[in-house]
Design a protein around this motif. Structure first.
Motif, PDB file in Angstrom:
ATOM      1  N   ASP A 169       0.835  -1.199   0.000  1.00 56.76           N
ATOM      2  CA  ASP A 169       0.000   0.000   0.000  1.00 56.76           C
ATOM      3  C   ASP A 169       0.872   1.252   0.000  1.00 56.76           C
ATOM      4  O   ASP A 169       0.653   2.192  -0.775  1.00 56.76           O
ATOM      5  CB  ASP A 169      -0.902   0.006   1.241  1.00 56.76           C
ATOM      6  CG  ASP A 169      -2.341  -0.328   0.913  1.00 56.76           C
ATOM      7  OD1 ASP A 169      -2.779  -0.040  -0.213  1.00 56.76           O
ATOM      8  OD2 ASP A 169      -3.032  -0.873   1.778  1.00 56.76           O
ATOM      9  N   LEU A 172       2.831   1.459  -3.480  1.00 56.95           N
ATOM     10  CA  LEU A 172       2.034   1.671  -4.690  1.00 56.95           C
ATOM     11  C   LEU A 172       1.237   2.972  -4.649  1.00 56.95           C
ATOM     12  O   LEU A 172       1.056   3.624  -5.683  1.00 56.95           O
ATOM     13  CB  LEU A 172       1.085   0.481  -4.897  1.00 56.95           C
ATOM     14  CG  LEU A 172       1.762  -0.861  -5.194  1.00 56.95           C
ATOM     15  CD1 LEU A 172       0.720  -1.974  -5.274  1.00 56.95           C
ATOM     16  CD2 LEU A 172       2.571  -0.799  -6.478  1.00 56.95           C
ATOM     17  N   VAL A 173       0.764   3.365  -3.458  1.00 53.60           N
ATOM     18  CA  VAL A 173      -0.041   4.586  -3.351  1.00 53.60           C
ATOM     19  C   VAL A 173       0.840   5.812  -3.129  1.00 53.60           C
ATOM     20  O   VAL A 173       0.699   6.830  -3.818  1.00 53.60           O
ATOM     21  CB  VAL A 173      -1.078   4.449  -2.211  1.00 53.60           C
ATOM     22  CG1 VAL A 173      -1.841   5.758  -2.019  1.00 53.60           C
ATOM     23  CG2 VAL A 173      -2.052   3.319  -2.521  1.00 53.60           C
ATOM     24  N   ALA A 176       4.692   5.113  -5.788  1.00 57.02           N
ATOM     25  CA  ALA A 176       4.416   4.954  -7.217  1.00 57.02           C
ATOM     26  C   ALA A 176       3.260   5.813  -7.704  1.00 57.02           C
ATOM     27  O   ALA A 176       3.091   6.002  -8.913  1.00 57.02           O
ATOM     28  CB  ALA A 176       4.134   3.484  -7.532  1.00 57.02           C
ATOM     29  N   GLY A 177       2.433   6.340  -6.780  1.00 61.81           N
ATOM     30  CA  GLY A 177       1.328   7.214  -7.160  1.00 61.81           C
ATOM     31  C   GLY A 177       0.275   6.546  -8.020  1.00 61.81           C
ATOM     32  O   GLY A 177      -0.302   7.158  -8.919  1.00 61.81           O
ATOM     33  N   MET A 178      -0.031   5.288  -7.724  1.00 61.59           N
ATOM     34  CA  MET A 178      -0.976   4.524  -8.545  1.00 61.59           C
ATOM     35  C   MET A 178      -2.430   4.687  -8.109  1.00 61.59           C
ATOM     36  O   MET A 178      -3.320   4.048  -8.667  1.00 61.59           O
ATOM     37  CB  MET A 178      -0.588   3.038  -8.536  1.00 61.59           C
ATOM     38  CG  MET A 178       0.749   2.772  -9.211  1.00 61.59           C
ATOM     39  SD  MET A 178       1.307   1.052  -9.069  1.00 61.59           S
ATOM     40  CE  MET A 178       0.066   0.211 -10.060  1.00 61.59           C
ATOM     41  N   GLY A 179      -2.685   5.505  -7.100  1.00 62.97           N
ATOM     42  CA  GLY A 179      -4.041   5.825  -6.705  1.00 62.97           C
ATOM     43  C   GLY A 179      -4.844   4.630  -6.223  1.00 62.97           C
ATOM     44  O   GLY A 179      -4.310   3.704  -5.598  1.00 62.97           O
ATOM     45  N   PHE A 181      -6.115   2.174  -7.860  1.00 66.20           N
ATOM     46  CA  PHE A 181      -5.661   0.902  -8.429  1.00 66.20           C
ATOM     47  C   PHE A 181      -4.512   0.320  -7.602  1.00 66.20           C
ATOM     48  O   PHE A 181      -4.470  -0.884  -7.342  1.00 66.20           O
ATOM     49  CB  PHE A 181      -5.212   1.095  -9.878  1.00 66.20           C
ATOM     50  CG  PHE A 181      -4.643  -0.142 -10.499  1.00 66.20           C
ATOM     51  CD1 PHE A 181      -5.469  -1.197 -10.860  1.00 66.20           C
ATOM     52  CD2 PHE A 181      -3.278  -0.269 -10.713  1.00 66.20           C
ATOM     53  CE1 PHE A 181      -4.950  -2.356 -11.426  1.00 66.20           C
ATOM     54  CE2 PHE A 181      -2.743  -1.417 -11.274  1.00 66.20           C
ATOM     55  CZ  PHE A 181      -3.583  -2.463 -11.632  1.00 66.20           C
ATOM     56  N   GLY A 182      -3.602   1.142  -7.157  1.00 69.79           N
ATOM     57  CA  GLY A 182      -2.507   0.674  -6.327  1.00 69.79           C
ATOM     58  C   GLY A 182      -2.976   0.136  -4.997  1.00 69.79           C
ATOM     59  O   GLY A 182      -2.478  -0.894  -4.510  1.00 69.79           O
ATOM     60  N   LEU A 185      -4.740  -3.199  -5.624  1.00 67.17           N
ATOM     61  CA  LEU A 185      -3.767  -4.186  -6.089  1.00 67.17           C
ATOM     62  C   LEU A 185      -2.973  -4.740  -4.902  1.00 67.17           C
ATOM     63  O   LEU A 185      -2.711  -5.950  -4.832  1.00 67.17           O
ATOM     64  CB  LEU A 185      -2.818  -3.551  -7.107  1.00 67.17           C
ATOM     65  CG  LEU A 185      -1.771  -4.483  -7.736  1.00 67.17           C
ATOM     66  CD1 LEU A 185      -2.448  -5.603  -8.516  1.00 67.17           C
ATOM     67  CD2 LEU A 185      -0.828  -3.689  -8.642  1.00 67.17           C
TER      68      LEU A 185
END
Length: 422
Positions: A169, A172-173, A176-179, A181-182, A185
């Motif tokens: 979490d 990715l959030v 990686a800034g995946m919002g 979806f991160g 995932l």
């Protein structure tokens, strides 16, 4: 016996605490790094996750209960319960994956998502459904591992999976800034670690071909109350979301998102206490030891009351501190969430004992009264209480609906357990 009880229950509670923390981690990262719309989307999508998790509990606890009873009585094939569980999980996973691929947008709209909330809710639902096979398999293996006299390994599986989810979490959030979806995932990938921990041991259960289809109704009967218990949280979230949207809009849904996700931790710990005692209930029942059943019930009730009192006291004394972790200083959000947390958490004075009674009834092959108690708690009582509370007292009345339903359920549980004991 007391030492065995404490070992099973403590390890189960810690494992369930770890399992619930990753939803809380989602709430924290989504609230602080994505925004209020995403937080509302998470809460609107949680019922689907609850159905997936509840299905896993139905199959896992039902199959593991059958495994324990067959092994204790030395009757039938213990492996057929495991094979039946895997077959049911495969069928359920197919349904969930198809729903995620083809109907995630429609499901999000049905749950009340619109505007800026629709897109993150759809993403969460789609990814969650696609990873459902891992959720289901993890639930099955943890339940069988616990019933295979390895509660510590089951606890480790849940804790390691949850820790991995929090780390993913964060990366990715936040990095990686995946919002959204991160966030989902990370949640979907975390069961891989729990599955690996359960499989890396010498196991007493193995797949078997004989008697698989004969076991499936027994698995449903033994695990149905666990499914309904999980479904109760889903029903509460659905009903509350619809009523709060009508009463106060998306801000109220976001406030309830904070309350519901913090409450998941408390509910998970109480569920862990009940599930920890379940293998011991099954052993005592299969061995015909009525005295052990009574002692286990007393110890379990005391454990549930102590935990429930602690949760209620924390919500009464520290509501501002708890809400501030997720509210990002939003005054409107805080104004709704703080009193809601205090009132809602009074339900834990009653719900833990009801969960214990349900586990005892299911573990002793009393499937119908166990299912009845779960239905009372999850649907039959909470929905009318919510509707009446919202009509009579608005948002405040709605917060009190769950405590009222849990008190009535506890009374019903006392009557059912006393009747079955006689």
């Amino acid at each position: 016996m007391l030492r065995t009880y404490l070992r099973f229950v403590l390890q189960s509670v810690l494992g369930m605490l770890g399992l619930s923390v990753y939803i809380l981690a989602d709430t924290f990262f989504i609230a602080n790094y994505i925004g209020a719309d995403a937080l509302a989307a998470l809460n609107l999508a949680l019922p689907v996750y609850g159905i997936i998790n509840g299905t896993g509990l139905l199959i896992g606890i039902g199959g593991a209960t059958r495994y324990t009873i067959c092994r204790t009585r030395k009757s039938g094939s213990c492996g057929s319960a495991f094979s039946g569980s895997l077959l049911l999980a495969a069928a359920a996973a197919l349904v969930f994956v198809c729903a995620g691929l083809f109907f995630s947008d429609a499901i999000a709209r049905l749950l009340g998502a619109s505007g800026g909330v629709l897109e993150p809710a759809t993403v969460y639902l789609r990814v969650c459904c696609l990873f459902s096979p891992l959720f289901l398999l993890n639930n099955i293996l943890v339940a069988f591992t616990r019933n295979d006299n390895a509660p510590g390994r089951g606890m480790a599986a849940m804790l390691i999976g949850s820790f991995a989810n929090i780390v993913m979490d964060w990366y990715l959030v936040c990095i990686a800034g995946m919002g959204m979806f991160g966030a989902v995932l990370a949640t979907g990938m975390s069961p891989v670690f729990g599955i690996a921990v359960c499989l890396c041991r010498r196991r007493g259960y193995r797949p078997a071909r004989a008697g698989i289809f004969a076991e499936i109704p027994q698995i449903f009967g033994a695990g149905f109350s666990a499914f309904v218990g999980e479904l109760s949280s889903t029903v509460v979230i659905l009903v509350f979301n619809y009523l709060l949207l009508a009463l106060a809009g998306n801000t109220a849904v976001a406030a309830y998102g904070i309350i519901a996700n913090v409450a998941l931790v408390a509910t998970a710990m109480l569920t862990g206490a009940a599930q920890g005692a379940q293998p011991l209930f099954s052993r005592a029942f299969a061995g015909g030891d009525a005295g052990a059943l009574r002692r286990l019930t007393r110890w379990g009730a005391c454990t549930a009351l102590l935990l429930g009192a602690a949760f209620s006291a924390a919500a009464l004394l520290l509501p501002d501190a708890i809400v501030s972790v997720f509210s990002r200083g939003d005054a409107a959000l805080t104004a709704l969430a703080v009193p809601g947390l205090t009132l809602y958490f009074t339900n834990y004075l009653f719900s833990g004992v009801s969960l214990l009674f349900t586990a005892r009834l299911a573990a002793t092959e009393r499937a119908k009264p166990a299912a009845l108690l779960s239905l009372l708690r999850g649907v039959v009582l909470v929905v009318p209480c919510a509707l009446l509370g919202a009509a009579a007292g608005g948002v405040t009345g709605l917060w009190l609906a769950v405590p009222a339903a849990e008190l009535l359920t506890l009374i019903a549980g006392l009557l059912l357990v006393r009747r079955k004991s006689r």
